[in-house]
Design an enzyme around this catalytic site. Structure first.
Site, PDB file in Angstrom:
ATOM      1  N   GLU A  76       3.154  11.216  -9.622  1.00  0.00           N
ATOM      2  CA  GLU A  76       2.010  10.363  -9.261  1.00  0.00           C
ATOM      3  C   GLU A  76       0.862  10.634 -10.219  1.00  0.00           C
ATOM      4  OE1 GLU A  76      -0.489   7.798  -8.056  1.00  0.00           O
ATOM      5  OE2 GLU A  76       1.439   7.839  -6.990  1.00  0.00           O
TER       6      GLU A  76
ATOM      7  N   ASN B  65       2.163  10.247 -15.261  1.00  0.00           N
ATOM      8  CA  ASN B  65       2.614   8.876 -15.051  1.00  0.00           C
ATOM      9  C   ASN B  65       4.016   8.669 -15.608  1.00  0.00           C
ATOM     10  OD1 ASN B  65       2.437   8.078 -17.902  1.00  0.00           O
ATOM     11  ND2 ASN B  65       0.222   8.186 -17.613  1.00  0.00           N
TER      12      ASN B  65
ATOM     13  N   ASP C  67       2.470  -0.777  -8.478  1.00  0.00           N
ATOM     14  CA  ASP C  67       1.403  -1.722  -8.791  1.00  0.00           C
ATOM     15  C   ASP C  67       2.019  -2.928  -9.490  1.00  0.00           C
ATOM     16  OD1 ASP C  67      -0.830  -3.104  -9.833  1.00  0.00           O
ATOM     17  OD2 ASP C  67      -1.966  -1.238 -10.050  1.00  0.00           O
TER      18      ASP C  67
ATOM     19  N   LYS D 130      -1.478  -9.848 -13.822  1.00  0.00           N
ATOM     20  CA  LYS D 130      -1.878 -10.586 -15.014  1.00  0.00           C
ATOM     21  C   LYS D 130      -0.835 -10.428 -16.119  1.00  0.00           C
ATOM     22  CE  LYS D 130      -6.847 -10.230 -14.141  1.00  0.00           C
ATOM     23  NZ  LYS D 130      -8.165  -9.799 -14.676  1.00  0.00           N
TER      24      LYS D 130
ATOM     25  N   ASP E 233       6.961  -5.314  -1.617  1.00  0.00           N
ATOM     26  CA  ASP E 233       6.684  -6.477  -0.783  1.00  0.00           C
ATOM     27  C   ASP E 233       6.161  -7.624  -1.636  1.00  0.00           C
ATOM     28  OD1 ASP E 233       4.096  -5.271  -1.314  1.00  0.00           O
ATOM     29  OD2 ASP E 233       3.323  -6.645   0.214  1.00  0.00           O
TER      30      ASP E 233
ATOM     31  N   THR F 152       8.157   3.993   3.193  1.00  0.00           N
ATOM     32  CA  THR F 152       6.916   4.513   2.634  1.00  0.00           C
ATOM     33  C   THR F 152       5.760   4.092   3.533  1.00  0.00           C
ATOM     34  OG1 THR F 152       6.231   2.604   1.313  1.00  0.00           O
ATOM     35  CG2 THR F 152       7.933   4.034   0.367  1.00  0.00           C
TER      36      THR F 152
ATOM     37  N   TYR G  46       3.236   2.210   2.636  1.00  0.00           N
ATOM     38  CA  TYR G  46       3.022   0.779   2.412  1.00  0.00           C
ATOM     39  C   TYR G  46       4.084  -0.058   3.102  1.00  0.00           C
ATOM     40  CZ  TYR G  46      -0.630   1.464  -1.131  1.00  0.00           C
ATOM     41  OH  TYR G  46      -1.793   1.787  -1.782  1.00  0.00           O
ATOM     42  N   GLU G  47       5.303   0.400   3.071  1.00  0.00           N
ATOM     43  CA  GLU G  47       6.394  -0.350   3.701  1.00  0.00           C
ATOM     44  C   GLU G  47       6.152  -0.518   5.190  1.00  0.00           C
ATOM     45  OE1 GLU G  47      11.298  -0.158   3.971  1.00  0.00           O
ATOM     46  OE2 GLU G  47      10.160   1.265   2.733  1.00  0.00           O
TER      47      GLU G  47
END
Length: 215
Positions: A69, A96, A118, A122, A154, A191, A193-194
């Protein structure tokens, strides 16, 4: 989502080299020595707060896990989880995904996970996406011949972009799911977020693939 800066995070990470490897490049090719065994090695690129990598480590104690991370204020929350519930088969690295070549030897990794990366929506930022060919090249290099890459997200745009990227690169898809939770996969570890996005009714997409090797 904007994360609150934690000015104390850097010092706390440095204070626990037993979990957060400060000289991780020195471990390249030596991960069996780091863990003290010859178990399979799985890595998560963009581990967030660590819920996935910790959950996997608990479920599969016979596998070694490395969580990567880049954000100090995020990885420190993973460290806090480890301090509360130490897991001998987990290590963390504050860096990273661009550094994989300096962290792992060729054919040293058995599985790579990309969870809710992420999307960099763009077009001018496409090279920053963790499924861009520049990153796929790194995953292919460190993965064993039978190793697998798994993506969960997602974000429909990122998922569609990733499928095209995989195809153009020549990777071979083992699974494509447009609604992971409909599968009721008992082996799926969620996770943070999941959990949040699925509760909001968002479908969760998953792809599994491997890289074709020359005979």
């Amino acid at each position: 989502m904007r994360l609150r800066h934690k000015p104390w995070a850097k010092d706390k990470l440095a204070a626990h080299p037993e979990w957060v490897l400060t000289q991780a490049t020195e471990k390249k090719g030596l991960w069996k020595q780091v863990f003290g065994n010859d178990h399979p090695l799985h890595i998560e690129v963009g581990m967030g707060k660590g819920q996935f990598v910790m959950g996997m480590a608990k479920r599969y104690p016979e596998i070694n896990f490395v969580g990567i991370e880049v954000q100090e204020s995020v990885i420190v929350m993973g460290l806090e989880k480890l301090l509360e519930d130490p897991l001998p088969n987990v290590r963390l690295i504050h860096t990273n995904g661009e550094d994989l070549d300096s962290l792992f030897e060729e054919n040293e990794v058995d599985q790579v996970y990309l969870n809710f990366s992420d999307p960099w929506p763009k077009k001018k930022h496409a090279k920053r996406r963790l499924t861009h060919e520049n990153f796929l090249r790194r995953y292919e290099r460190v993965l064993k011949a039978d190793g697998q890459l798994q993506l969960k997200t997602d974000n429909r745009g990122l998922f569609e972009y990733s499928l095209v990227s995989f195809s153009h690169y020549g990777a071979l898809l083992d699974e494509v799911s447009l609604d992971l939770h409909e599968l009721n996969d008992p082996d799926n570890v969620q996770t943070e977020y999941e959990e949040r996005f699925s509760q909001m009714g968002h479908p969760i997409y998953r792809a599994r693939l491997h890289f074709k090797r020359e005979d």
